[in-house]
Design a protein around this motif. Structure first.
Motif, PDB file in Angstrom:
ATOM      1  N   LEU A  76       0.822  -1.211   0.000  1.00  0.00           N
ATOM      2  CA  LEU A  76       0.000   0.000   0.000  1.00  0.00           C
ATOM      3  C   LEU A  76       0.856   1.262   0.000  1.00  0.00           C
ATOM      4  CD1 LEU A  76      -2.949  -0.991   2.371  1.00  0.00           C
ATOM      5  CD2 LEU A  76      -2.691  -1.309  -0.093  1.00  0.00           C
ATOM      6  N   GLU A  77       2.050   1.190   0.579  1.00  0.00           N
ATOM      7  CA  GLU A  77       2.983   2.320   0.480  1.00  0.00           C
ATOM      8  C   GLU A  77       3.339   2.567  -0.985  1.00  0.00           C
ATOM      9  OE1 GLU A  77       4.734   4.431   2.844  1.00  0.00           O
ATOM     10  OE2 GLU A  77       2.950   3.845   3.988  1.00  0.00           O
ATOM     11  N   ASN A  78       3.568   1.480  -1.717  1.00  0.00           N
ATOM     12  CA  ASN A  78       3.903   1.605  -3.140  1.00  0.00           C
ATOM     13  C   ASN A  78       2.715   2.059  -3.980  1.00  0.00           C
ATOM     14  OD1 ASN A  78       6.483   0.711  -2.552  1.00  0.00           O
ATOM     15  ND2 ASN A  78       6.082  -1.417  -3.122  1.00  0.00           N
ATOM     16  N   PHE A  79       1.502   1.752  -3.499  1.00  0.00           N
ATOM     17  CA  PHE A  79       0.290   2.115  -4.252  1.00  0.00           C
ATOM     18  C   PHE A  79      -0.138   3.563  -4.027  1.00  0.00           C
ATOM     19  CE2 PHE A  79      -1.936  -2.305  -4.754  1.00  0.00           C
ATOM     20  CZ  PHE A  79      -0.877  -2.730  -5.526  1.00  0.00           C
ATOM     21  N   LEU A  91      -7.171   0.975   5.562  1.00  0.00           N
ATOM     22  CA  LEU A  91      -7.314   0.367   6.885  1.00  0.00           C
ATOM     23  C   LEU A  91      -7.989  -1.002   6.822  1.00  0.00           C
ATOM     24  CD1 LEU A  91      -6.668   0.809   9.858  1.00  0.00           C
ATOM     25  CD2 LEU A  91      -8.959   1.775  10.144  1.00  0.00           C
ATOM     26  N   VAL A  92      -8.994  -1.158   5.966  1.00  0.00           N
ATOM     27  CA  VAL A  92      -9.662  -2.462   5.874  1.00  0.00           C
ATOM     28  C   VAL A  92      -8.685  -3.511   5.335  1.00  0.00           C
ATOM     29  CG1 VAL A  92     -10.653  -2.275   3.534  1.00  0.00           C
ATOM     30  CG2 VAL A  92     -11.848  -3.592   5.273  1.00  0.00           C
ATOM     31  N   CYS A  93      -7.791  -3.105   4.428  1.00  0.00           N
ATOM     32  CA  CYS A  93      -6.762  -4.023   3.914  1.00  0.00           C
ATOM     33  C   CYS A  93      -5.824  -4.475   5.040  1.00  0.00           C
ATOM     34  CB  CYS A  93      -5.928  -3.345   2.833  1.00  0.00           C
ATOM     35  SG  CYS A  93      -6.739  -3.150   1.258  1.00  0.00           S
ATOM     36  N   ASP A 192      12.566 -13.240  -4.891  1.00  0.00           N
ATOM     37  CA  ASP A 192      12.845 -11.806  -4.753  1.00  0.00           C
ATOM     38  C   ASP A 192      11.539 -11.051  -4.498  1.00  0.00           C
ATOM     39  OD1 ASP A 192      13.786  -9.248  -4.823  1.00  0.00           O
ATOM     40  OD2 ASP A 192      14.910  -9.474  -6.696  1.00  0.00           O
ATOM     41  N   MET A 193      11.093 -11.071  -3.234  1.00  0.00           N
ATOM     42  CA  MET A 193       9.826 -10.417  -2.907  1.00  0.00           C
ATOM     43  C   MET A 193       9.891  -8.904  -3.119  1.00  0.00           C
ATOM     44  SD  MET A 193       7.593 -10.364   0.613  1.00  0.00           S
ATOM     45  CE  MET A 193       8.521  -9.017   1.351  1.00  0.00           C
ATOM     46  N   GLU A 194      11.028  -8.298  -2.778  1.00  0.00           N
ATOM     47  CA  GLU A 194      11.138  -6.843  -2.940  1.00  0.00           C
ATOM     48  C   GLU A 194      10.927  -6.446  -4.389  1.00  0.00           C
ATOM     49  OE1 GLU A 194      11.274  -4.768  -0.471  1.00  0.00           O
ATOM     50  OE2 GLU A 194      11.358  -6.422   0.962  1.00  0.00           O
ATOM     51  N   ARG A 195      11.437  -7.252  -5.286  1.00  0.00           N
ATOM     52  CA  ARG A 195      11.258  -6.979  -6.719  1.00  0.00           C
ATOM     53  C   ARG A 195       9.782  -7.093  -7.086  1.00  0.00           C
ATOM     54  NH1 ARG A 195      12.116  -4.179 -11.081  1.00  0.00           N
ATOM     55  NH2 ARG A 195      12.071  -5.351 -13.030  1.00  0.00           N
ATOM     56  N   ILE A 196       9.117  -8.143  -6.607  1.00  0.00           N
ATOM     57  CA  ILE A 196       7.701  -8.330  -6.911  1.00  0.00           C
ATOM     58  C   ILE A 196       6.866  -7.167  -6.388  1.00  0.00           C
ATOM     59  CG2 ILE A 196       5.659  -9.753  -6.411  1.00  0.00           C
ATOM     60  CD1 ILE A 196       7.456 -12.213  -6.575  1.00  0.00           C
ATOM     61  N   LEU A 197       7.159  -6.721  -5.167  1.00  0.00           N
ATOM     62  CA  LEU A 197       6.403  -5.595  -4.602  1.00  0.00           C
ATOM     63  C   LEU A 197       6.603  -4.322  -5.424  1.00  0.00           C
ATOM     64  CD1 LEU A 197       6.796  -5.979  -0.726  1.00  0.00           C
ATOM     65  CD2 LEU A 197       5.160  -7.047  -2.276  1.00  0.00           C
TER      66      LEU A 197
END
Length: 432
Positions: A76-79, A91-93, A192-197
């Motif tokens: 959500l920070e990235n979104f 908040l619901v997320c 590589d989760m950071e890449r996916i995010l």
């Protein structure tokens, strides 16, 4: 300031071996973590009986739930600046991510199978019931507990919100693959989760991945495939699950037998045995309680229950062989008859267990269960389904791998007299 928007005066952090730090600024999230129902998850292991195979797998649903929350928080920070994202859903997320496993019982899926339960139903019941969690959520808004329950139930109106926690590539899977790999000590679950995010994008009612991130997603799919076959479906873990389910079935059988009196009455199990389970009863049962009963039941007069409990507590598990019941059903019938003739009850000492997995299976019209595919987003705005571009994913798409094992107590068979015809027939069948 409304409770919904209230922030802690100072950010709280949980030190985490997988994500390094889990950050909490929202008062709502901090209050939810402190509820009795969420703290109970410390007493439910994430991987059930897997610690009897991989001794490090002692982590809990509490660990995992915090991890899923942290991944969603980062997404959500990235979104934040994405035009397709509605920040009012934040908040619901976060609450749904944190609470998505709230209804798991002791030994999770094995326990559910015996008593025909659904942890997701209990998750909703806890969120909507007379609980501390419900009281916190209602402080946000009277309808907020229902919103959170709907996200977990996959019935929430905004499907993009649902897909963050439940889809082919979601925060739940991304956390448990890495967390379970870490605590079991295997290397299969890393990707590589950071890449996916970084390459995740919100688009209408689904999460999509930028085309440049395809290889990171391939790695994730293969990690999931390897973890299922090397860890989740490990035959030794399944042997422990077989014994666990046999104990519960035997205890339930004895409970409903008017002639049998337990030395320790199974008070915590009574509502489960009677199939009249309240949320209050459900929350009272955790793995510490179950182990206590199993420890005591080692001394029960019923030899089957006592023997099974001794096996589980002391890790004296059943042995196993490859055995496809579809091809060898006549031999299975003969084996049960020979066990009974030898005085070994096949109901409790013989079990065929099958495991199967679809590592990546996208939706095809006409199938019963819809599995939404992973879409890749190209610079021109075009979407393409992952397996059409990835040779690796295409190779395993829709291919169901199934594994059959027959579990039995080798020691009890060996103790039979050498002249026993039943023993000879049992050994003949087991040797194939």
């Amino acid at each position: 300031m409304p409770y919904r928007d209230e922030q802690l005066t100072e950010e709280k952090v949980f030190k985490d071996p997988v994500h390094r730090y889990i950050h909490v600024r929202d008062r709502v999230i901090w209050d939810l973590v402190g509820t009795a129902e969420f703290q109970r998850l410390r007493r439910v292991k994430q991987l059930g009986t897997t610690n009897l195979t991989f001794h490090g797998a002692e982590h809990s649903r509490f660990n995992h739930s915090l991890g899923v929350y942290e991944i969603v928080r980062r997404i959500l920070e990235n979104f934040r600046d994405q035009p397709e994202w509605d920040p009012s859903e934040r908040l619901v997320c976060l609450c749904a991510a944190l609470l998505h496993d709230l209804g798991h019982g002791p030994f999770s899926h094995s326990f559910e199978k015996v008593f025909d339960l659904d942890h997701e139903e209990f998750t909703r019941a806890i969120i909507l019931g007379d609980t501390e969690v419900n009281a916190v959520l209602r402080r946000v808004d009277e309808g907020f507990p229902q919103d959170v329950a709907d996200v977990i139930n996959k019935t929430y109106a905004n499907k993009l919100v649902v897909s963050l926690i439940s889809s082919q590539i979601d925060a739940d899977r991304m956390d448990y693959l890495q967390r379970d790999a870490y605590f079991t000590g295997v290397s299969y679950g890393y990707f590589d989760m950071e890449r996916i995010l970084r390459v995740m994008r919100p688009l209408e009612d689904q999460l999509v991945i930028k085309e440049s991130g395809m290889h990171a997603v391939e790695d994730y799919i293969m990690s999931r495939y390897q973890m299922y076959w090397q860890v989740y479906f490990h035959p030794v873990t399944r042997s422990a699950e077989v014994i666990l389910t046999k104990i519960l079935h035997r205890a339930m059988h004895l409970y409903h037998s008017e002639k049998y009196q337990f030395s320790l009455k199974p008070l915590h199990f009574e509502s489960f045995f009677n199939k009249e389970i309240s949320v209050e009863d459900y929350l009272k049962l955790d793995e510490n309680i179950v182990y206590y009963y199993f420890q005591i039941w080692q001394e029960e007069e019923d030899e089957i229950l006592a023997n099974l409990c001794r096996r589980f507590v002391n890790r004296d598990l059943f042995k196993y062989i490859e055995f496809d019941p579809g091809n060898r059903y006549r031999e299975l019938i003969e084996l049960k008859e020979a066990f009974a003739e030898a005085g070994i009850d096949p109901t409790y000492y013989l079990e065929v267990d099958s495991s199967s997995d679809l590592p990546y299976d996208f939706y095809r019209p006409g199938e019963e269960e819809e599995r939404l595919p992973i879409h890749l987003l190209f610079p021109n705005g075009e979407l393409k389904e992952l397996s059409r571009l990835s040779d690796i994913v295409e190779a395993i798409s829709g291919k169901k791998r199934t594994d059959h094992k027959l579990y039995f107590p080798k020691d009890l068979i060996e103790q039979l007299p050498e002249e026993s015809q039943a023993k000879k027939r049992i050994l003949e069948i087991l040797r194939g």
